[in-house]
Structures are given as C-alpha cells and as structure tokens.
Design an enzyme around this catalytic site. Structure first.
Site, PDB file in Angstrom:
ATOM      1  N   PHE A 123       5.605  -9.286  -6.411  1.00  0.00           N
ATOM      2  CA  PHE A 123       6.843  -9.198  -7.176  1.00  0.00           C
ATOM      3  C   PHE A 123       8.000  -9.046  -6.208  1.00  0.00           C
ATOM      4  O   PHE A 123       7.996  -8.125  -5.381  1.00  0.00           O
ATOM      5  CB  PHE A 123       6.747  -7.980  -8.108  1.00  0.00           C
ATOM      6  N   THR A 126      13.611  -6.534  -4.874  1.00  0.00           N
ATOM      7  CA  THR A 126      14.434  -5.776  -3.921  1.00  0.00           C
ATOM      8  C   THR A 126      14.838  -6.620  -2.717  1.00  0.00           C
ATOM      9  O   THR A 126      14.051  -7.415  -2.199  1.00  0.00           O
ATOM     10  CB  THR A 126      13.647  -4.542  -3.441  1.00  0.00           C
ATOM     11  N   SER A 158       5.290  -5.276  -1.828  1.00  0.00           N
ATOM     12  CA  SER A 158       3.871  -4.944  -1.691  1.00  0.00           C
ATOM     13  C   SER A 158       3.025  -6.211  -1.809  1.00  0.00           C
ATOM     14  O   SER A 158       3.347  -7.105  -2.588  1.00  0.00           O
ATOM     15  CB  SER A 158       3.456  -3.945  -2.769  1.00  0.00           C
ATOM     16  N   ARG A 268     -11.765  28.961   1.858  1.00  0.00           N
ATOM     17  CA  ARG A 268     -10.966  29.713   2.825  1.00  0.00           C
ATOM     18  C   ARG A 268     -10.786  31.169   2.374  1.00  0.00           C
ATOM     19  O   ARG A 268     -10.468  31.427   1.212  1.00  0.00           O
ATOM     20  CB  ARG A 268      -9.590  29.053   2.957  1.00  0.00           C
ATOM     21  N   GLN A 279      -2.074  35.805  -5.703  1.00  0.00           N
ATOM     22  CA  GLN A 279      -1.301  35.384  -6.866  1.00  0.00           C
ATOM     23  C   GLN A 279      -0.347  34.225  -6.590  1.00  0.00           C
ATOM     24  O   GLN A 279      -0.162  33.354  -7.449  1.00  0.00           O
ATOM     25  CB  GLN A 279      -0.528  36.584  -7.429  1.00  0.00           C
ATOM     26  N   ALA A 340      -2.039  25.570   8.098  1.00  0.00           N
ATOM     27  CA  ALA A 340      -1.969  24.706   9.281  1.00  0.00           C
ATOM     28  C   ALA A 340      -2.880  23.500   9.164  1.00  0.00           C
ATOM     29  O   ALA A 340      -2.556  22.406   9.643  1.00  0.00           O
ATOM     30  CB  ALA A 340      -2.331  25.514  10.531  1.00  0.00           C
ATOM     31  N   GLU A 363      10.927   1.536  -7.762  1.00  0.00           N
ATOM     32  CA  GLU A 363      10.926   1.241  -9.203  1.00  0.00           C
ATOM     33  C   GLU A 363      11.813   2.200  -9.988  1.00  0.00           C
ATOM     34  O   GLU A 363      11.452   2.712 -11.051  1.00  0.00           O
ATOM     35  CB  GLU A 363       9.500   1.210  -9.745  1.00  0.00           C
ATOM     36  N   GLY A 364      12.992   2.435  -9.425  1.00  0.00           N
ATOM     37  CA  GLY A 364      13.946   3.363 -10.027  1.00  0.00           C
ATOM     38  C   GLY A 364      13.827   4.711  -9.364  1.00  0.00           C
ATOM     39  O   GLY A 364      12.831   5.407  -9.530  1.00  0.00           O
TER      40      GLY A 364
END
Length: 402
Positions: A123, A126, A158, A268, A279, A340, A363-364
C-alpha cells in the site's frame, strides 16, 4: 451480546498461536538482530490460508468474518510486529480495498491470487512530505490515452521489496487538493518501478520497510481503482481496515508483554519474595490486564460493525488510538518489571518496546486520532455512506458485486 468466540474462531486462534510458537518465536531474536525479513513466513501463512482469511471464497479467500482477521493479527503480533504488519498491509490495506472498490475484472486478476497468497500486495500512500497531510502528496498521474503515467515516490512502505502489487495513490489534478487524488493498482513488473529498503529503524527490524520510486510508469486505465478523483475516499476506507488490524495487533502486544511479565514476576525474587508480591509491580500488571480487556473489546466492536456492513471509522479510530497507546505503556512497564534485564535482548520485552512505538505513529498518529474523537464528540465530524461499502458478513454474492 455474545462475547464467546465461535468454534471456528477458537480453532483459528489455536492454529495461529501454534504457528507463532513454532515458526516465529524461536527465530525472531536472530531476525531482529540482523534486520532480516523472512519471506518464507508469508509462504507458510498462505499455506495456512491466512493471507485471505476474511476474503470471500469466490475470490480465493476463506470467507471468515472480520473479527477472525483480528484474531489472526493479535496472535501474529505475539510473535513479532513484522509479520502482523505483513498481514495488515497485504490483507487489510490492499486486498480488502480491492474487495470494496474493485471491478470484477480487478478482483479476478489481483484479489484472487492475493487472497491465495500467490501474490503479495502493499500500500503506497505516505510520501517524504505527505504523511498525516495526505493532500500534500506530490506523486502525479497524467492521463495518456489508455494509460496513466505515474511519477513520484512513496516512503515507509511495508513489504516494499517483496510485494508483487502496490496500491498507489497519485494526484490527477493538483488544483483540487484531496479531491484530485486517484488510486491505481501498480505491478512491480511495470517499467519504472523501483524499491529500496530503509535501514536503521528503531523497531520492527525484522520487517521489510522502504521506499517505492515511480519513474514514468505506464499504468493501464483498467488498473485505476474507483473513479478519477475518488482516491482520498478510497485511501480513508482502506485505513479503516488497516487501523483495525493494527489495533488488533496492539492487543497481541499487550498480551505478549503481560505474558512475559507474569513469567518473570514468578521467577525473579527481591527482598526475600517474588517481585510479583510488590504492590507497585502489581499495579503495572493490573494496568496491563485491564488494558488488554479494554482494547480487545474495542477491536471486536469495530469488527462487529464491519460484519454488519456499517461504517466504523469512529469506532476503529478509537480502537486504534486506545490499544496502541496501551500497548506502548504495557511494553514500557514490561521493561521496567524486568529491570536491567529488560534493557537486553536476552528477554523479548525490549523488542516489544521498540516495536510498540511505530503503531502510535503510522496509520494516523495518536494526535490525529485524539482530534478525530474530539470532533466526533463535538459533532464536528460525521461519517457518510460511501459509494461502495465493504461487504457485510456472511458474504453474499449480491453484496460483493454491488
């Protein structure tokens, strides 16, 4: 309202998830590091009949509903944005636009092989100086007998190097602004078509993105999509479909971010307990979980409207805006949860974050969608019926050829 997936949809979801787990996830780290787009994935998607999942059977597709396309895009994005993008562009932006606006001859010549995955489609809207401001495009199309001669360039396209067919928008009358734009189906084999990949992207590095150059390209009048000057309306209707698939992909990225974060939260430990017990980590997990549900519901609502054959520009814009922002936030929080290690490609979350930035631009932009939603709420924007509508589902012969 029925929020359950049909047996068919559940089957497709499981199939695509298995495919992603087998074909994409084991390889994507290497492909992303090397900036490698793997075209064999497209061939395998075609073998699974996923390149035309919502295209009517008479045009080479599977004939499933539009929300099944959303399910496919959601699951593909779990693997990587690059391969969801491929389906978004090929099916959403190109094939569905030909289904809506094309002549019977165009559907037979282009839509059928695209739905089968025998041909890949892209397509081209742009340009270097025309993104959100579509009317600023400089690509021209000059009528010369039975042909139009196209000159100009498109960027951030693309599948630029792998597509067989392009849907290209060009000015047939500069003085008319957006009313002077016309759409054309352009084959790569036409003389004067060249492409070049863009390197050094922040994200979606495993995707093929680049520029398309048009130098005195002769395009038959029979390849004009819609009427002369109708290109802007065609482009905007195409974006309704593209944005729908982008929003669905964002749901997949939220899901992937949550999946990776939950796993790491249990693995972890800090201060003598799993980090999921803290929390503020739970707050990030809760936000991901809530935004996953919100975004998926917004996408499915837009898909339901598509199935009904109703205009869905407002609802699709909302789904794209909310879900893409939520995906960026989810990926960002996923990196934070990983600490990290989230900064290293040893874990996939850094790739999620890099990939999540592009959909809030293309696309906007999120700013464009914010303005759109404000204008809808204030009554400044109203969608009108188009000359041709995307056919409702289940597909019927009369609605498709109308």
């Amino acid at each position: 309202m029925n929020f359950e997936l049909t047996e068919e949809q559940q089957s497709v979801k499981k199939m695509v998830r298995r495919f992603v787990d087998k074909e994409i996830i084991p390889n994507i780290q290497e492909w992303d590091r090397n900036g490698h787009f793997e075209p064999a994935i497209l061939k395998k998607l075609a073998e699974l009949q996923l390149m035309g999942v919502c295209i009517p059977e008479e045009y080479g597709g599977v004939g499933m509903d539009y929300n099944t396309l959303a399910i496919v895009c959601e699951e593909l994005e779990r693997g990587d944005t690059a391969y969801r993008t491929a389906v978004s562009v090929h099916t959403g932006l190109n094939s569905m636009t030909i289904l809506q606006w094309g002549t019977e001859e165009q559907k037979q010549k282009y839509l059928v092989p695209q739905a089968l995955g025998h041909k890949i489609a892209a397509f081209g809207l742009t340009e270097p100086n025309a993104g959100s401001d579509v009317a600023a495009m400089n690509t021209t199309a000059t009528r010369d007998g039975d042909y139009y001669v196209l000159n100009g360039s498109k960027t951030w396209i693309s599948l630029c190097d792998v597509a067989d067919n392009f849907l290209i928008f060009a000015k047939t009358d500069h003085d008319l602004g957006h009313k002077g734009i016309t759409a054309f189906i352009v084959e790569r084999s036409f003389d004067g078509v060249q492409t070049k990949a863009i390197k050094g992207k922040l994200g979606i590095r495993a995707g093929n993105t680049g520029e398309v150059f048009l130098m005195d390209v002769k395009v038959p009048v029979a390849n004009r999509l819609g009427e002369e000057g109708e290109g802007f309306k065609i482009a905007m209707s195409a974006l309704d479909n593209g944005r729908f698939t982008v929003a669905a992909g964002a749901v997949g990225l939220i899901s992937a971010s949550l999946e990776a974060s939950l796993k790491y939260c249990h693995e972890r430990k800090t201060f003598g307990k799993e980090i999921g017990k803290h929390q503020l980590v739970q707050q990030m997990i809760a936000n991901m979980s809530a935004n996953l549900e919100i975004s998926r519901l917004l996408v499915f609502k837009a898909g339901w409207l598509k199935n009904q054959g109703k205009r869905n520009t407002k609802e699709t814009s909302l789904a794209k805006w909310i879900s893409c922002n939520a995906a960026f936030d989810a990926a960002n929080d996923a990196v934070q949860i990983h600490g990290a290690y989230g900064y290293s490609d040893e874990y996939p979350v850094e790739r999620f974050l890099r990939n999540s930035k592009a959909p809030v631009i293309y696309e906007g932009t999120r700013e464009i969608h914010t303005i759109m939603q404000g204008e809808y709420a204030l009554g400044y924007r109203e969608d009108k019926l188009l000359r041709k509508q995307l056919p409702a589902w289940p597909f019927e012969q009369a609605s498709i050829t109308n």
